[in-house]
Scaffold this motif. Sequence first.
Motif, PDB file in Angstrom:
ATOM      1  N   ASN A 156     -22.174  18.139 -23.676  1.00 21.24           N
ATOM      2  CA  ASN A 156     -22.822  19.209 -22.911  1.00 21.24           C
ATOM      3  C   ASN A 156     -23.471  18.658 -21.640  1.00 21.24           C
ATOM      4  O   ASN A 156     -23.394  19.284 -20.584  1.00 21.24           O
ATOM      5  N   GLU A 157     -24.098  17.499 -21.744  1.00 19.30           N
ATOM      6  CA  GLU A 157     -24.708  16.875 -20.562  1.00 19.30           C
ATOM      7  C   GLU A 157     -23.643  16.535 -19.524  1.00 19.30           C
ATOM      8  O   GLU A 157     -23.837  16.731 -18.331  1.00 19.30           O
ATOM      9  N   LEU A 158     -22.521  16.020 -19.995  1.00 18.95           N
ATOM     10  CA  LEU A 158     -21.438  15.655 -19.087  1.00 18.95           C
ATOM     11  C   LEU A 158     -20.792  16.891 -18.456  1.00 18.95           C
ATOM     12  O   LEU A 158     -20.320  16.834 -17.326  1.00 18.95           O
ATOM     13  N   ALA A 159     -20.805  18.009 -19.168  1.00 13.75           N
ATOM     14  CA  ALA A 159     -20.170  19.237 -18.675  1.00 13.75           C
ATOM     15  C   ALA A 159     -21.009  19.944 -17.613  1.00 13.75           C
ATOM     16  O   ALA A 159     -20.461  20.689 -16.794  1.00 13.75           O
ATOM     17  N   GLU A 160     -22.329  19.714 -17.606  1.00  8.09           N
ATOM     18  CA  GLU A 160     -23.246  20.463 -16.728  1.00  8.09           C
ATOM     19  C   GLU A 160     -22.809  20.591 -15.266  1.00  8.09           C
ATOM     20  O   GLU A 160     -22.762  21.696 -14.747  1.00  8.09           O
ATOM     21  N   PRO A 161     -22.505  19.506 -14.568  1.00  4.45           N
ATOM     22  CA  PRO A 161     -22.253  19.659 -13.135  1.00  4.45           C
ATOM     23  C   PRO A 161     -20.885  20.232 -12.763  1.00  4.45           C
ATOM     24  O   PRO A 161     -20.621  20.491 -11.595  1.00  4.45           O
ATOM     25  N   TYR A 162     -20.026  20.465 -13.738  1.00  4.41           N
ATOM     26  CA  TYR A 162     -18.663  20.903 -13.437  1.00  4.41           C
ATOM     27  C   TYR A 162     -18.490  22.376 -13.755  1.00  4.41           C
ATOM     28  O   TYR A 162     -19.087  22.905 -14.681  1.00  4.41           O
ATOM     29  N   ASP A 163     -17.630  22.994 -13.012  1.00  8.41           N
ATOM     30  CA  ASP A 163     -17.302  24.395 -13.251  1.00  8.41           C
ATOM     31  C   ASP A 163     -16.090  24.462 -14.176  1.00  8.41           C
ATOM     32  O   ASP A 163     -15.056  25.038 -13.839  1.00  8.41           O
TER      33      ASP A 163
ATOM     34  N   ARG B 227     -23.383  13.527 -30.667  1.00 13.11           N
ATOM     35  CA  ARG B 227     -22.266  12.573 -30.559  1.00 13.11           C
ATOM     36  C   ARG B 227     -22.227  12.022 -29.143  1.00 13.11           C
ATOM     37  O   ARG B 227     -21.438  12.468 -28.319  1.00 13.11           O
ATOM     38  N   PRO B 228     -23.106  11.069 -28.835  1.00 12.73           N
ATOM     39  CA  PRO B 228     -23.138  10.544 -27.465  1.00 12.73           C
ATOM     40  C   PRO B 228     -21.863   9.790 -27.094  1.00 12.73           C
ATOM     41  O   PRO B 228     -21.202   9.196 -27.937  1.00 12.73           O
ATOM     42  N   VAL B 229     -21.550   9.875 -25.803  1.00 15.61           N
ATOM     43  CA  VAL B 229     -20.388   9.189 -25.249  1.00 15.61           C
ATOM     44  C   VAL B 229     -20.905   7.919 -24.595  1.00 15.61           C
ATOM     45  O   VAL B 229     -21.876   7.946 -23.840  1.00 15.61           O
ATOM     46  N   HIS B 230     -20.236   6.807 -24.882  1.00 21.87           N
ATOM     47  CA  HIS B 230     -20.666   5.494 -24.400  1.00 21.87           C
ATOM     48  C   HIS B 230     -19.562   4.882 -23.541  1.00 21.87           C
ATOM     49  O   HIS B 230     -18.389   4.909 -23.920  1.00 21.87           O
ATOM     50  N   LEU B 231     -19.931   4.341 -22.402  1.00 24.31           N
ATOM     51  CA  LEU B 231     -18.975   3.673 -21.518  1.00 24.31           C
ATOM     52  C   LEU B 231     -18.664   2.285 -22.071  1.00 24.31           C
ATOM     53  O   LEU B 231     -19.572   1.515 -22.376  1.00 24.31           O
ATOM     54  N   GLU B 232     -17.393   1.954 -22.186  1.00 22.62           N
ATOM     55  CA  GLU B 232     -16.949   0.639 -22.647  1.00 22.62           C
ATOM     56  C   GLU B 232     -16.669  -0.223 -21.415  1.00 22.62           C
ATOM     57  O   GLU B 232     -15.546  -0.285 -20.922  1.00 22.62           O
ATOM     58  N   ALA B 233     -17.701  -0.868 -20.921  1.00 20.57           N
ATOM     59  CA  ALA B 233     -17.632  -1.592 -19.647  1.00 20.57           C
ATOM     60  C   ALA B 233     -16.657  -2.771 -19.671  1.00 20.57           C
ATOM     61  O   ALA B 233     -16.154  -3.169 -18.618  1.00 20.57           O
ATOM     62  N   GLU B 234     -16.334  -3.308 -20.858  1.00 24.48           N
ATOM     63  CA  GLU B 234     -15.416  -4.453 -20.927  1.00 24.48           C
ATOM     64  C   GLU B 234     -14.052  -4.117 -20.342  1.00 24.48           C
ATOM     65  O   GLU B 234     -13.346  -5.000 -19.861  1.00 24.48           O
ATOM     66  N   VAL B 235     -13.676  -2.860 -20.402  1.00 21.45           N
ATOM     67  CA  VAL B 235     -12.373  -2.449 -19.866  1.00 21.45           C
ATOM     68  C   VAL B 235     -12.314  -2.735 -18.370  1.00 21.45           C
ATOM     69  O   VAL B 235     -11.262  -3.054 -17.834  1.00 21.45           O
ATOM     70  N   PHE B 236     -13.451  -2.671 -17.710  1.00 24.62           N
ATOM     71  CA  PHE B 236     -13.480  -2.951 -16.274  1.00 24.62           C
ATOM     72  C   PHE B 236     -13.174  -4.416 -15.986  1.00 24.62           C
ATOM     73  O   PHE B 236     -12.682  -4.743 -14.913  1.00 24.62           O
ATOM     74  N   ASP B 237     -13.440  -5.288 -16.952  1.00 26.50           N
ATOM     75  CA  ASP B 237     -13.066  -6.698 -16.790  1.00 26.50           C
ATOM     76  C   ASP B 237     -11.549  -6.828 -16.671  1.00 26.50           C
ATOM     77  O   ASP B 237     -11.050  -7.607 -15.857  1.00 26.50           O
ATOM     78  N   LEU B 238     -10.819  -6.068 -17.476  1.00 25.63           N
ATOM     79  CA  LEU B 238      -9.358  -6.067 -17.425  1.00 25.63           C
ATOM     80  C   LEU B 238      -8.884  -5.624 -16.044  1.00 25.63           C
ATOM     81  O   LEU B 238      -8.024  -6.258 -15.431  1.00 25.63           O
ATOM     82  N   MET B 239      -9.476  -4.544 -15.537  1.00 24.49           N
ATOM     83  CA  MET B 239      -9.118  -4.041 -14.210  1.00 24.49           C
ATOM     84  C   MET B 239      -9.470  -5.055 -13.132  1.00 24.49           C
ATOM     85  O   MET B 239      -8.693  -5.293 -12.214  1.00 24.49           O
ATOM     86  N   THR B 240     -10.648  -5.643 -13.248  1.00 22.29           N
ATOM     87  CA  THR B 240     -11.111  -6.602 -12.248  1.00 22.29           C
ATOM     88  C   THR B 240     -10.188  -7.813 -12.183  1.00 22.29           C
ATOM     89  O   THR B 240      -9.845  -8.272 -11.093  1.00 22.29           O
ATOM     90  N   LYS B 241      -9.762  -8.314 -13.333  1.00 21.28           N
ATOM     91  CA  LYS B 241      -8.843  -9.462 -13.352  1.00 21.28           C
ATOM     92  C   LYS B 241      -7.533  -9.111 -12.663  1.00 21.28           C
ATOM     93  O   LYS B 241      -6.991  -9.903 -11.894  1.00 21.28           O
ATOM     94  N   TRP B 242      -7.017  -7.923 -12.940  1.00 18.97           N
ATOM     95  CA  TRP B 242      -5.769  -7.500 -12.330  1.00 18.97           C
ATOM     96  C   TRP B 242      -5.926  -7.374 -10.813  1.00 18.97           C
ATOM     97  O   TRP B 242      -5.107  -7.886 -10.054  1.00 18.97           O
TER      98      TRP B 242
END
Length: 120
Positions: free
Chosen positions: A32-39, A67-82
């Motif tokens: 619900n928090e994530l949905a707020e700013p979008y139409d 049911r909070p949503v959590h960012l999995e920041a490790e995935v950005f390491d994969l992108m950064t390496k690429w």
Amino acid sequence: MDDQLSRVFSALADPIRRDMVARLAVGDAGVNELAEPYDVSVQAVSKHLKVLEEAGLVSRTRQAQRRPVHLEAEVFDLMTKWIERYRRRAEERYRRLDDVLAEMDTEQTPEKDDERGASR
């Protein structure tokens, strides 16, 4: 690895999903928090979250009724390496181009001096 990388880039191709990821970088949030700013409906936000989840960018946990949503920041390491691998290759090409241009400039400089001397 490339398969996950494709899913990550595909998931981030959508501006709403990119914005959600940026907002989750600040901290966990509920649907619900994530949905707020979008139409868009909460169901549409849930579909966006499912794409992010399948790409490994977010995970959901259960805290009582929430049911909070959590960012999995490790995935950005994969992108950064690429990205870093291709950035280094591009920099090397630019360095070689700089060397060629500098060499060309050095070869042309004496001719310019000869032309100036002849016109005096």
